[in-house]
Design an enzyme around this catalytic site. Structure first.
Site, PDB file in Angstrom:
ATOM      1  N   ASP A  88       1.044  -1.115  -0.343  1.00 43.37           N
ATOM      2  CA  ASP A  88      -0.116   0.110  -0.128  1.00 43.37           C
ATOM      3  C   ASP A  88       0.913   1.126  -0.340  1.00 43.37           C
ATOM      4  O   ASP A  88       1.565   1.238   0.553  1.00 43.37           O
ATOM      5  CB  ASP A  88      -0.497   0.017   0.942  1.00 43.37           C
ATOM      6  CG  ASP A  88      -2.209  -1.121   1.000  1.00 43.37           C
ATOM      7  OD1 ASP A  88      -1.844  -1.584   0.271  1.00 43.37           O
ATOM      8  OD2 ASP A  88      -2.642  -0.779   1.942  1.00 43.37           O
ATOM      9  N   HIS A 153       4.935  -7.410  -0.232  1.00 39.36           N
ATOM     10  CA  HIS A 153       4.775  -8.597  -0.865  1.00 39.36           C
ATOM     11  C   HIS A 153       5.644  -9.199  -1.844  1.00 39.36           C
ATOM     12  O   HIS A 153       5.880  -7.955  -2.695  1.00 39.36           O
ATOM     13  CB  HIS A 153       2.567  -9.122  -0.886  1.00 39.36           C
ATOM     14  CG  HIS A 153       2.442  -9.124   0.480  1.00 39.36           C
ATOM     15  ND1 HIS A 153       1.612 -10.221   0.653  1.00 39.36           N
ATOM     16  CD2 HIS A 153       2.111  -8.708   1.372  1.00 39.36           C
ATOM     17  CE1 HIS A 153       0.720 -10.284   1.867  1.00 39.36           C
ATOM     18  NE2 HIS A 153       1.205  -9.040   2.816  1.00 39.36           N
ATOM     19  N   SER A 256       8.174   3.696   4.624  1.00 43.30           N
ATOM     20  CA  SER A 256       9.733   3.830   4.249  1.00 43.30           C
ATOM     21  C   SER A 256       9.218   3.549   2.616  1.00 43.30           C
ATOM     22  O   SER A 256       7.875   4.187   2.408  1.00 43.30           O
ATOM     23  CB  SER A 256      10.505   2.671   4.706  1.00 43.30           C
ATOM     24  OG  SER A 256      11.461   3.663   4.113  1.00 43.30           O
TER      25      SER A 256
END
Length: 290
Positions: A88, A153, A256
């Site tokens: 995201d 992911h 980050s």
């Protein structure tokens, strides 16, 4: 450059990040709850999609920050040729390695950062040889804000080849810093994860930042800290560590950036992507061309 970004040049980056880590792992009920409530309120965190939606049930701030999502909260793009968005966040920059805008850059390994800033693939990876695999390829830089899901992911199934912990600074990776600090992503502390896939090599770069107290991988646990020190290479060849498409591969402790690199001729970026485009894990990052 904002005054806050200018200040980060002189701040004791590693000391502040070490302090942030201690606070993030504190089990003191008042401390951890104050931190959680502050972040939820300030950044409008959506806890309804978290596996544990009750903000008081997290043992530490870090448990809250690296929270899992409910099953089905994110789903991979249904097209089997879609290379998936790894996290995201927002696109900081994306495009073709070695190109800036419409014209080929003088450095064929150039990765564009923002506002004219960039760096070489070799500088980012900490390895001139490994950089050759991505000349003329495709990259995408995804910024994770404090409100986002903080697990990263896999865009595609890969077999882990090696990781490289590259020491560096811990500048902020916010919009102003990215537009102001030269070679920011190639200067910050980071963990480079090299995978072999059925289309060739793929690199995932977990970039640390100011107050980011750690990077963890699913196969190795805590990779950062320690901060600083020499470059550390871990060879995983022959160990058969396969991470499937859409599976979790790593996580950050605080906001980050993750950078994904694909070789030349492999990926065509999704047409809607561009600087500051909001993205969700599992959406189409690119389409496989081979």
């Amino acid at each position: 450059m904002s005054p806050i970004t200018a200040l980060t040049y002189v701040l004791p980056h590693r000391f502040l990040s070490s302090l942030a880590r201690r606070l993030a792992y504190s089990t003191n009920p008042r401390t951890k709850q104050w931190l959680i409530d502050t972040v939820v309120r300030k950044f409008d965190v959506n806890l309804s999609e978290a596996l544990e939606p009750d903000a008081t049930r997290y043992a530490t701030f870090n448990h809250f920050f690296t929270r899992a999502l409910k099953p089905g909260a994110r789903e991979p793009d249904a097209d089997p040729r879609a290379l998936l968005m790894p996290a995201d966040g927002r696109i900081s920059e994306c495009g073709r390695i070695g190109f800036a805008g419409e014209a080929e850059h003088e450095d064929p390994g150039h990765v564009f950062q923002a506002k004219g800033h960039g760096f070489s693939t070799a500088e980012l990876l900490g390895d001139e040889r490994a950089a050759q695999d991505f000349i003329g390829g495709t990259f995408a830089t995804v910024y994770l804000s404090p409100r986002d899901y903080h697990r990263v992911h896999m865009p595609w199934t890969g077999t882990l080849r090696e990781t490289v912990h590259v020491p560096g600074r811990l500048f902020s990776v916010g919009v102003d810093a990215v537009g102001s600090v030269s070679k920011l992503f190639a200067r910050n502390e980071r963990v480079v994860c090299h995978f072999d896939t059925d289309f060739g090599p793929m690199a995932m770069v977990m970039v640390g930042a100011l107050l980011v107290s750690g990077v963890e991988t699913v196969w190795g646990g805590v990779e950062i800290p320690p901060y600083g020190g020499p470059i550390v290479v871990k060879d995983y060849r022959g160990q058969g560590i396969v991470v499937e498409r859409f599976a979790e591969m790593a996580r950050f402790n605080y906001g980050s950036t993750v950078i994904v690199l694909f070789p030349k001729g492999v990926a065509e970026l999704a047409s809607a992507l561009g600087p500051q485009a909001p993205v969700k894990l599992g959406e189409r990052l690119a389409t496989l061309k081979v």
